[in-house]
Design a protein around this motif. Structure first.
Motif, mmCIF file in Angstrom:
data_model
loop_
_atom_site.group_PDB
_atom_site.id
_atom_site.type_symbol
_atom_site.label_atom_id
_atom_site.label_comp_id
_atom_site.label_asym_id
_atom_site.label_seq_id
_atom_site.Cartn_x
_atom_site.Cartn_y
_atom_site.Cartn_z
ATOM 1 N N GLU A 25 94.725 -71.678 55.272
ATOM 2 C CA GLU A 25 94.172 -70.594 54.443
ATOM 3 C C GLU A 25 94.119 -69.273 55.200
ATOM 4 O O GLU A 25 94.319 -68.204 54.620
ATOM 5 C CB GLU A 25 92.773 -70.965 53.944
ATOM 6 C CG GLU A 25 92.779 -72.036 52.877
ATOM 7 C CD GLU A 25 91.380 -72.523 52.515
ATOM 8 O OE1 GLU A 25 90.389 -72.064 53.128
ATOM 9 O OE2 GLU A 25 91.290 -73.397 51.624
ATOM 10 N N GLN A 26 93.856 -69.330 56.492
ATOM 11 C CA GLN A 26 93.731 -68.103 57.279
ATOM 12 C C GLN A 26 95.062 -67.555 57.770
ATOM 13 O O GLN A 26 95.131 -66.407 58.194
ATOM 14 C CB GLN A 26 92.801 -68.333 58.473
ATOM 15 C CG GLN A 26 91.367 -68.533 58.042
ATOM 16 C CD GLN A 26 90.425 -68.725 59.210
ATOM 17 O OE1 GLN A 26 90.775 -68.475 60.354
ATOM 18 N NE2 GLN A 26 89.224 -69.162 58.918
ATOM 19 N N ASN A 27 96.108 -68.371 57.729
ATOM 20 C CA ASN A 27 97.416 -67.917 58.195
ATOM 21 C C ASN A 27 98.488 -68.507 57.293
ATOM 22 O O ASN A 27 98.939 -69.629 57.499
ATOM 23 C CB ASN A 27 97.643 -68.330 59.652
ATOM 24 C CG ASN A 27 98.923 -67.759 60.211
ATOM 25 O OD1 ASN A 27 99.779 -67.256 59.482
ATOM 26 N ND2 ASN A 27 99.065 -67.837 61.515
ATOM 27 N N SER A 28 98.924 -67.739 56.323
ATOM 28 C CA SER A 28 99.889 -68.230 55.337
ATOM 29 C C SER A 28 101.261 -68.513 55.943
ATOM 30 O O SER A 28 102.075 -69.195 55.332
ATOM 31 C CB SER A 28 100.025 -67.231 54.186
ATOM 32 O OG SER A 28 100.492 -65.987 54.679
ATOM 33 N N ASN A 29 101.546 -68.009 57.135
ATOM 34 C CA ASN A 29 102.833 -68.258 57.793
ATOM 35 C C ASN A 29 102.818 -69.505 58.670
ATOM 36 O O ASN A 29 103.839 -69.845 59.259
ATOM 37 C CB ASN A 29 103.232 -67.055 58.653
ATOM 38 C CG ASN A 29 103.480 -65.824 57.809
ATOM 39 O OD1 ASN A 29 103.992 -65.920 56.700
ATOM 40 N ND2 ASN A 29 103.084 -64.678 58.314
ATOM 41 N N LEU A 30 101.684 -70.165 58.757
ATOM 42 C CA LEU A 30 101.539 -71.313 59.645
ATOM 43 C C LEU A 30 102.022 -72.593 58.972
ATOM 44 O O LEU A 30 101.622 -72.911 57.854
ATOM 45 C CB LEU A 30 100.063 -71.471 60.045
ATOM 46 C CG LEU A 30 99.736 -72.587 61.023
ATOM 47 C CD1 LEU A 30 100.396 -72.322 62.375
ATOM 48 C CD2 LEU A 30 98.221 -72.682 61.188
ATOM 49 N N ASN A 31 102.912 -73.298 59.638
ATOM 50 C CA ASN A 31 103.341 -74.627 59.213
ATOM 51 C C ASN A 31 102.779 -75.626 60.212
ATOM 52 O O ASN A 31 102.907 -75.433 61.419
ATOM 53 C CB ASN A 31 104.865 -74.732 59.176
ATOM 54 C CG ASN A 31 105.447 -73.874 58.083
ATOM 55 O OD1 ASN A 31 105.021 -73.953 56.944
ATOM 56 N ND2 ASN A 31 106.414 -73.043 58.429
ATOM 57 N N ILE A 32 102.163 -76.689 59.706
ATOM 58 C CA ILE A 32 101.520 -77.662 60.573
ATOM 59 C C ILE A 32 102.219 -79.006 60.453
ATOM 60 O O ILE A 32 102.437 -79.505 59.352
ATOM 61 C CB ILE A 32 100.021 -77.797 60.232
ATOM 62 C CG1 ILE A 32 99.320 -76.455 60.460
ATOM 63 C CG2 ILE A 32 99.374 -78.894 61.074
ATOM 64 C CD1 ILE A 32 97.840 -76.455 60.173
ATOM 65 N N LEU A 33 102.544 -79.580 61.597
ATOM 66 C CA LEU A 33 103.074 -80.934 61.677
ATOM 67 C C LEU A 33 101.894 -81.825 62.049
ATOM 68 O O LEU A 33 101.342 -81.710 63.138
ATOM 69 C CB LEU A 33 104.166 -81.042 62.737
ATOM 70 C CG LEU A 33 104.639 -82.460 63.058
ATOM 71 C CD1 LEU A 33 105.287 -83.103 61.835
ATOM 72 C CD2 LEU A 33 105.580 -82.447 64.249
#
Length: 95
Positions: A25-33
């Motif tokens: 929510e705080q970083n829309s460019n973040l992709n998490i594995l």
């Protein structure tokens, strides 16, 4: 970002999902594995759709458990944990 979640009970997974949701929510460019042996359905139910991928992975070492509160002492002493990395396991997403 890689986020490792122990499959040692669901409590760790619940708390981790709250953190993962906040990060996304705080970083829309973040992709998490997400690397975990918790079922993919657990993460889908807690996180819905989003910028994350789940890869199976077991990284807990130590005691072999019979259930969430009982330890299998004889199996633990024999080193009954499966290998941390098994051939063909990396990069596969469980349904």
């Amino acid at each position: 970002m890689a986020y490792y979640v122990t499959a040692h009970g669901y409590g760790h997974g619940v708390r981790s999902c709250d953190i993962i949701r906040a990060l996304i929510e705080q970083n829309s460019n973040l992709n998490i594995l997400i690397v975990s042996d918790l079922p993919l359905s657990f993460f889908k139910n807690r996180l819905g759709g989003g910028a994350y991928e789940v890869r199976p992975g077991s990284f807990d070492v130590g005691m072999v458990q019979l259930d969430s509160i009982r330890v299998d002492v004889p199996e633990s002493l024999r080193g009954g944990h499966p290998p941390l990395y098994e051939a063909g396991g990396a990069g596969q997403t469980r349904e």
